[in-house]
Design an enzyme around this catalytic site. Structure first.
Site, short mmCIF file in Angstrom:
data_model
loop_
_atom_site.label_atom_id
_atom_site.label_comp_id
_atom_site.label_asym_id
_atom_site.label_seq_id
_atom_site.Cartn_x
_atom_site.Cartn_y
_atom_site.Cartn_z
CD GLU A 42 -3.69 -7.23 3.53
OE1 GLU A 42 -4.22 -7.42 4.60
OE2 GLU A 42 -3.46 -6.33 2.98
CB ALA A 97 -0.75 0.10 1.16
N GLY A 99 -0.70 -5.31 1.02
CA GLY A 99 -1.93 -5.15 0.27
C GLY A 99 -1.86 -5.97 -1.00
CD GLU A 118 0.57 -5.91 5.93
OE1 GLU A 118 -0.40 -5.84 5.11
OE2 GLU A 118 1.22 -6.87 6.14
#
Length: 260
Positions: free
Chosen positions: A115, A66, A112, A135
């Site tokens: 994910e 991200a 992300g 993360e």
């Protein structure tokens, strides 16, 4: 469809959606997440599109994560809203699309990015791919479904290790874990994925959409999954695809599904 951060190409019944932010290793920012939603929603509503490939531009990254600069100073409430909105408009949206979405993971799929790949219906990786959820090195947990989808795919123990260590795994390890279905050379990734997608496009899109719904229901609740399967199985009998499929079988010919 014209977008700033993604490219969309269609070929027959197949669409290829490429995240195109090479200078940022295709990192997901708010604008890209929204564009992905908009493009996928349009493709999912298009009757002629029967499979979608999702990949990243270049050879370095699928999605490297991200865009941290967008949320580094968020409050508790803003952080929760970021996760909720992202899951709603992209990650959960992809998982529940009626059109199959295949992730062609070319290079890094981190945070992300992993994910997003896990939200797709299945994954194929290039041999240079690296996957992980880093993360916790930022003092936060995976917020776009990573703590939920990773254990479903690789098991609790492996998921816990990957999340807690924030380490990356290579493509072959990901395959051995069940995180990806196939590993192929980088240069062959798209063609290999298209070959699998082309097999999907020959089958009943209505039946496939019901199958996606039933599989997803079972991952949430086993009993509900069986109920959904039974109900969806019954609904198939009222479709034109079922009539065509069974008629073609009895007539010893290949079916041409109308998608209705």
């Amino acid at each position: 469809m014209t977008f700033e951060n993604i490219l969309v190409a269609t070929e027959g019944h197949l669409a290829t959606l490429t995240i195109n932010r090479p200078s940022k290793l295709n990192a997901l920012n708010k604008a890209t997440i929204q564009e992905l939603h908009d493009a996928l929603a349009q493709l999912d509503a298009e009757a002629t599109i029967k499979a979608i490939i999702l990949t990243g531009s270049g050879e370095k990254a699928f999605v490297a994560g991200a865009d941290i600069s967008e949320f580094a100073h968020f409050s508790i409430e803003e952080g929760a809203q970021l996760a909720a909105l992202g899951q709603e408009i992209l990650f959960d949206f992809v998982e529940n699309m009626k059109t199959p979405v295949i992730a062609a993971v070319n290079g890094f799929a981190l945070g992300g990015g992993l994910e997003l790949a896990m939200a797709c219906h299945f994954r194929i990786a290039s041999d240079n791919a690296k996957m992980g959820l880093p993360e916790v090195t930022l003092g936060v947990i995976p917020g776009y479904g990573g703590t939920q989808r990773l254990p479903q795919l690789v098991g609790k123990g492996r998921a816990m290790e990957m999340i807690m260590t924030a380490g990356m795994i290579d493509a072959e390890t990901a395959k051995s874990y069940g995180l990806v279905n196939h590993v192929v050379p980088q240069a062959e990734l798209l063609e290999f994925t298209k070959d699998i997608a082309s097999k999907i496009t020959k089958n009943s899109p209505v039946a496939i959409s019901y199958a996606i719904k039933a599989v997803n229901a079972g991952l949430i609740d086993t009993k509900e999954g069986f109920k959904t399967e039974i109900k969806s199985f019954g609904k198939c009998f009222g479709t034109e695809d079922f009539k065509e499929g069974t008629t073609a079988f009895l007539e010893k010919r290949k079916a041409t599904f109308p998608g209705k």
